[in-house]
Scaffold this motif. Structure first.
Motif, short mmCIF file in Angstrom:
data_model
loop_
_atom_site.label_atom_id
_atom_site.label_comp_id
_atom_site.label_asym_id
_atom_site.label_seq_id
_atom_site.Cartn_x
_atom_site.Cartn_y
_atom_site.Cartn_z
N TYR A 1 -13.17 -13.11 25.59
CA TYR A 1 -14.15 -13.78 26.44
C TYR A 1 -13.68 -15.19 26.76
O TYR A 1 -13.65 -16.06 25.90
N ALA A 2 -13.39 -15.42 28.03
CA ALA A 2 -12.86 -16.72 28.47
C ALA A 2 -13.82 -17.86 28.17
O ALA A 2 -13.39 -18.97 27.84
N ILE A 3 -15.13 -17.61 28.27
CA ILE A 3 -16.09 -18.69 28.08
C ILE A 3 -16.01 -19.26 26.68
O ILE A 3 -16.31 -20.45 26.45
N LEU A 4 -15.57 -18.47 25.70
CA LEU A 4 -15.46 -18.95 24.32
C LEU A 4 -14.23 -19.82 24.12
O LEU A 4 -14.05 -20.41 23.05
N ASP B 1 -19.41 -6.89 19.69
CA ASP B 1 -17.94 -6.80 19.76
C ASP B 1 -17.30 -7.30 18.48
O ASP B 1 -16.30 -6.73 18.00
N PHE B 2 -17.85 -8.35 17.90
CA PHE B 2 -17.28 -8.85 16.64
C PHE B 2 -17.38 -7.80 15.54
O PHE B 2 -16.41 -7.52 14.83
N LEU B 3 -18.58 -7.19 15.37
CA LEU B 3 -18.76 -6.22 14.29
C LEU B 3 -17.86 -5.00 14.49
O LEU B 3 -17.28 -4.48 13.52
N LEU B 4 -17.71 -4.53 15.72
CA LEU B 4 -16.82 -3.40 15.99
C LEU B 4 -15.37 -3.77 15.73
O LEU B 4 -14.59 -2.97 15.20
N CYS B 5 -15.00 -4.99 16.09
CA CYS B 5 -13.64 -5.45 15.87
C CYS B 5 -13.35 -5.59 14.38
O CYS B 5 -12.28 -5.19 13.90
N PRO C 1 -15.66 -11.37 34.66
CA PRO C 1 -15.49 -12.73 34.16
C PRO C 1 -16.55 -13.68 34.72
O PRO C 1 -17.06 -13.51 35.83
N TYR C 2 -16.83 -14.71 33.95
CA TYR C 2 -17.86 -15.68 34.30
C TYR C 2 -17.52 -16.43 35.60
O TYR C 2 -18.41 -16.83 36.35
N GLY D 1 -21.68 -15.64 29.58
CA GLY D 1 -21.66 -16.99 30.12
C GLY D 1 -23.08 -17.46 30.32
O GLY D 1 -24.05 -16.71 30.10
N LEU D 2 -23.25 -18.69 30.75
CA LEU D 2 -24.58 -19.25 30.94
C LEU D 2 -25.05 -19.00 32.37
O LEU D 2 -24.61 -19.66 33.30
#
Length: 531
Positions: free
Chosen positions: A60-63, A158-162, A179-180, A296-297
């Motif tokens: 995720y680019a926003i992160l 996504d984190f938990l699956l990863c 993408p945002y 994204g926001l």
């Protein structure tokens, strides 16, 4: 800035602009800091935990985004190719459960105060506190400028699956998402002139914000308390279900019902039949394919105007309110600062004193409902919604509707806020008991003697903060903000820091080409983004 480190650059959304300016002006206040807290149970491996978050951040680019001043004196967001996600780990197993709980609350308060440097990504950090052989308290802190509540469950899933894939020696590729930057491109294509026509007409004739109650006498600095407070209460499951059935029968949304009830409360408090308050809109255009999975926001905060006629039936009135909301949604992409410009409320005053947020975004909990989980997630709570308004009312639909108030302690005390919360709940309960009540009958459930008092901003606090602005050593970003104030308004300093956003933030948009305000840690290994 080293271009080799940069993946892309683009403008900010209206809501991001507002948070950018407010964060620069309110360092250490906890404003716009969001915390997700939960208990993790299972054989947690910290090194895989961080690795999983690192992979999600790469996806995720926003992160991986920083927020800096661009070459045209306008803030831009800069996506870095790579960042390092910071993790704080502590072993609390030697402490008692009471000590662990105290330590956690102390950490959460300090963590909020630490805030973020917007030019130094990632604007998120992790903390793990081991409290038992297979139990950890987890805190995920991020700046609200990155994403809205809609996105959080997507990222967490996504984190938990990863993490699960890494723990079992498998690879995990998150689902492709839009993408945002596509949302930012869409914003630039919208017709501002049509939005201006709508908002000028909607706000015509309103010259002051709707008061949240009567004005209390000035309170002394000795009794002033800084920061924010939070109160919460729940509607019963029976009332919550009945309200959902009622709005379904009337072909309304719960959002419309809650807006109407808050308008009734505000009208009673202000003794006005035409009220104005803020609402949060999703900002996700349905014509943008894939917007549901975008991280994204996208949210925006805008005014909603509600007129009340004493003897009008409740449901026909709410039908009108819902129709107005549908029209408003066509122009929800515009910044709150420009809406303020187009209103007849002077720039030195806010558009409204209260903000209503109905958290009705979709949440995917499927990962938490699996029969076999490497990590069980329990005791979930979120801490945030601290805004520049005296009162933010959050309504969280569910089996039992939750009513949560976040308030500015300098303006309201907890007892007053609990009274406001009680009035809101009383009217909802009254509607559930007798859905044919008139507007007047519902309002009369609030005794006149219980109309709240709201304190004015502290004059001494205003003077002290203005002196700090004039004397303290500033980062380049802060110095630039003050230079804009001096250049555009011809003043050496703001009389009150909030006036930069209420007056200067609006005027700079019109005169200096900057987008206006939208009503919005210690460095631990974060990759620096030079400015």
């Amino acid at each position: 800035m080293n271009k080799k480190l940069v993946e892309s650059m683009y403008m900010l959304s209206p809501a991001q602009q507002g948070m950018f300016y407010e964060t620069a002006q309110n360092a250490g206040s906890g404003l716009h800091i969001e915390q997700f807290v939960c208990t993790l149970e299972g054989d947690l491996k910290p090194e895989l935990f961080v690795q999983a978050w690192q992979l999600v951040t790469r996806h995720y680019a926003i992160l991986r985004t920083a927020f800096v001043w661009g070459s045209q004196n306008e803030p831009v967001q800069v996506v870095m190719r790579q960042v390092e996600v910071p993790l704080q780990y502590e072993d609390w197993r030697a402490s008692s459960p009471e000590e662990q709980a105290s330590k956690l609350e102390t950490f959460l308060q300090q963590d909020r105060a630490n805030g973020f440097k917007l030019a130094r990504p990632p604007l998120m950090r992790l903390a793990l506190f081991q409290t038992g052989p297979s139990t950890h308290e987890f805190v995920w802190t991020h700046h609200h400028i990155l994403m809205d509540g809609w996105c959080c469950s997507l990222v967490q899933k996504d984190f938990l699956l990863c993490y699960e894939a890494l723990s079992t020696g498998q690879s995990y590729q998150p689902v492709a998402h839009r993408p945002y930057r596509d949302y930012i491109t869409w914003l630039k294509q919208q017709d501002e002139s049509k939005a201006e026509q709508f908002w000028r007409k909607s706000l015509q004739g309103i010259h002051q914000p709707t008061p949240l109650g009567t004005v209390a006498q000035d309170h002394s600095a000795e009794v002033a308390i800084e920061g924010f407070g939070t109160t919460a209460t729940m509607l019963s499951a029976e009332v919550s279900e009945h309200l959902q059935n009622l709005v379904r029968q009337q072909r309304l949304t719960l959002n419309t019902l809650f807006q109407g009830v808050w308008a009734l409360v505000l009208s009673r408090y202000s003794q006005q039949s035409d009220v104005l308050f803020g609402i949060t809109v999703s900002g996700r255009p349905p014509e943008l394919i894939g917007i549901e999975q975008m991280v994204g926001l996208c949210i925006n905060t805008l005014p909603v105007r509600v007129a009340l006629e004493a003897e009008q039936p409740l449901w026909s009135w709410l039908q009108q309110l819902q129709a107005y909301n549908l029209e408003l949604r066509q122009f929800e992409y515009i910044s709150g600062g420009k809406v303020h410009q187009w209103s007849e409320i002077q720039g030195g005053m806010p558009l409204y004193e209260s903000l209503l947020v109905v958290e009705n975004y979709p949440v995917d909990n499927s990962i938490l409902q699996k029969d076999e989980q490497l990590l069980a997630v329990n005791n979930i709570r979120s801490i945030g919604a601290q805004t520049r308004f005296p009162l933010t009312l959050l309504v969280i639909p569910g089996k039992e509707v939750e009513l949560r108030c976040v308030f500015e302690k300098q303006r309201l005390d907890e007892l007053t806020v609990r009274t406001i919360q009680s009035h809101f709940a009383q009217i909802l309960n009254a509607i559930a008991q007798d859905s044919q009540r008139s507007i007047t009958a519902l309002q009369q459930r609030i005794p006149v003697q219980e109309i709240p008092q709201i304190r004015p901003a502290l004059a001494q606090q205003q003077q002290r903060e203005a002196e700090v602005l004039a004397t303290e050593e500033r980062a380049p970003l802060e110095a630039r903000l003050l230079a804009i104030w001096q250049e555009v308004l011809g003043k050496k300093r703001p009389e009150h820091p909030g006036q930069f956003l209420q007056a200067g933030g609006t005027l700079t948009a019109g005169n200096a080409g900057r987008g206006p305000y939208s009503p919005g840690c210690p460095d631990r290994g974060a990759t620096a983004c030079p400015v």
